[in-house]
Design an enzyme around this catalytic site. Structure first.
Site, mmCIF file in Angstrom:
data_model
loop_
_atom_site.group_PDB
_atom_site.id
_atom_site.type_symbol
_atom_site.label_atom_id
_atom_site.label_comp_id
_atom_site.label_asym_id
_atom_site.label_seq_id
_atom_site.Cartn_x
_atom_site.Cartn_y
_atom_site.Cartn_z
ATOM 1 N N ARG A 32 0.962 2.061 3.862
ATOM 2 C CA ARG A 32 1.513 2.981 2.692
ATOM 3 C C ARG A 32 1.052 2.372 1.325
ATOM 4 N NH1 ARG A 32 3.633 6.727 5.670
ATOM 5 N NH2 ARG A 32 4.511 6.009 7.572
ATOM 6 N N ASP A 33 0.634 3.388 0.214
ATOM 7 C CA ASP A 33 0.446 3.004 -0.945
ATOM 8 C C ASP A 33 1.785 2.666 -1.664
ATOM 9 O OD1 ASP A 33 -2.110 3.622 -3.188
ATOM 10 O OD2 ASP A 33 -0.294 3.148 -3.899
ATOM 11 N N GLU A 99 -9.394 0.351 -8.699
ATOM 12 C CA GLU A 99 -8.661 -1.005 -9.357
ATOM 13 C C GLU A 99 -8.831 -2.262 -8.323
ATOM 14 O OE1 GLU A 99 -4.741 0.572 -9.588
ATOM 15 O OE2 GLU A 99 -5.092 1.687 -11.538
ATOM 16 N N VAL A 100 -8.704 -2.058 -7.258
ATOM 17 C CA VAL A 100 -8.719 -2.981 -6.112
ATOM 18 C C VAL A 100 -10.313 -2.879 -5.310
ATOM 19 C CG1 VAL A 100 -7.691 -3.761 -4.013
ATOM 20 C CG2 VAL A 100 -6.212 -2.718 -5.659
ATOM 21 N N HIS A 104 -11.184 0.839 0.172
ATOM 22 C CA HIS A 104 -10.089 1.975 0.802
ATOM 23 C C HIS A 104 -10.430 3.345 0.555
ATOM 24 C CE1 HIS A 104 -9.165 0.590 -3.396
ATOM 25 N NE2 HIS A 104 -8.561 1.770 -3.684
ATOM 26 N N HIS A 106 -7.977 6.640 0.317
ATOM 27 C CA HIS A 106 -6.371 7.091 0.189
ATOM 28 C C HIS A 106 -6.564 8.434 0.913
ATOM 29 C CE1 HIS A 106 -5.650 5.178 -3.758
ATOM 30 N NE2 HIS A 106 -7.199 5.030 -3.814
HETATM 31 P P1 AMP Z 1 -7.843 2.242 -6.648
HETATM 32 O O1 AMP Z 1 -7.567 2.626 -7.958
HETATM 33 O O2 AMP Z 1 -8.458 3.509 -5.773
HETATM 34 O O3 AMP Z 1 -8.490 1.141 -6.314
HETATM 35 O O4 AMP Z 1 -6.515 2.314 -5.881
HETATM 36 C C1 AMP Z 1 -5.760 1.358 -5.772
HETATM 37 C C2 AMP Z 1 -4.358 1.520 -4.911
HETATM 38 O O5 AMP Z 1 -3.791 0.495 -4.445
HETATM 39 C C3 AMP Z 1 -3.302 2.182 -5.933
HETATM 40 O O6 AMP Z 1 -2.940 3.431 -5.532
HETATM 41 C C4 AMP Z 1 -2.188 1.073 -5.858
HETATM 42 O O7 AMP Z 1 -0.912 1.718 -5.907
HETATM 43 C C5 AMP Z 1 -2.267 0.589 -4.477
HETATM 44 N N1 AMP Z 1 -1.807 -0.747 -4.351
HETATM 45 C C6 AMP Z 1 -2.008 -1.799 -5.177
HETATM 46 N N2 AMP Z 1 -1.290 -2.923 -4.693
HETATM 47 C C7 AMP Z 1 -0.757 -2.609 -3.352
HETATM 48 C C8 AMP Z 1 0.125 -3.227 -2.368
HETATM 49 N N3 AMP Z 1 0.255 -4.511 -2.490
HETATM 50 N N4 AMP Z 1 0.430 -2.351 -1.401
HETATM 51 C C9 AMP Z 1 -0.083 -1.294 -1.358
HETATM 52 N N5 AMP Z 1 -0.594 -0.423 -2.167
HETATM 53 C C10 AMP Z 1 -1.133 -0.982 -3.311
#
Ligand code: AMP
Length: 120
Positions: A32-33, A99-100, A104, A106
């Site tokens: 879960r996000d 961001e990550v 991934h 969503h």
């Molecule tokens: P993106 O902007 O597509 O890279 O989305 C990164 C997503 O990772 C965001 O929706 C964050 O809320 C989510 N996120 C960041 N750290 C964590 C974590 N430790 N566990 C779950 N979700 C995370």
């Protein structure tokens, strides 16, 4: 962009930090996000070290790709959003605001999601 082994999802895969796990198999982890944008907001990631969809579709093995996309459908059905409808998003690269830097998808659902892309 080279893969950063210290990104947050790599740490989750190594078990260095916890996650709220939804599904796991040999190639895929789903959880879960942390900051849900909808009643259902789940992430699906490959276990392999791929920065984004561009890297994955260029370099992943067919079995990794099959497992990844099958997991997305499986999770959506198990979480009940396949019936009511859902949206999948995968941000890729600078313009997307990713961001990550670990691939991934969503899965968002549980309410009407509105327009696909906000007006610029
Ligand atoms: P993106 O902007 O597509 O890279 O989305 C990164 C997503 O990772 C965001 O929706 C964050 O809320 C989510 N996120 C960041 N750290 C964590 C974590 N430790 N566990 C779950 N979700 C995370």
């Amino acid at each position: 962009m080279p893969y950063d082994p210290d990104n947050i999802f790599a740490k989750i895969l190594r078990g260095d930090i916890p996650c709220d796990k939804v599904y796991e198999d040999d190639h895929v982890l789903s959880f879960r996000d942390l900051h849900p944008q909808a009643p259902t907001h789940i992430l699906v990631i490959p276990k392999g070290a791929y920065t984004d969809m561009d890297d994955f579709t260029a370099n992943a093995a067919p079995e990794e790709m099959a497992a990844f996309f099958k997991a997305v459908g499986h999770v959506a059905r198990e979480e009940g959003v396949a019936e009511t409808g859902y949206r999948i998003i995968s941000n890729c690269g600078v313009n997307s605001g990713q961001e990550v830097p670990h691939l991934h998808i969503h899965i968002l659902g549980g309410r009407k999601l509105g327009r696909m892309v906000a007006a610029a």
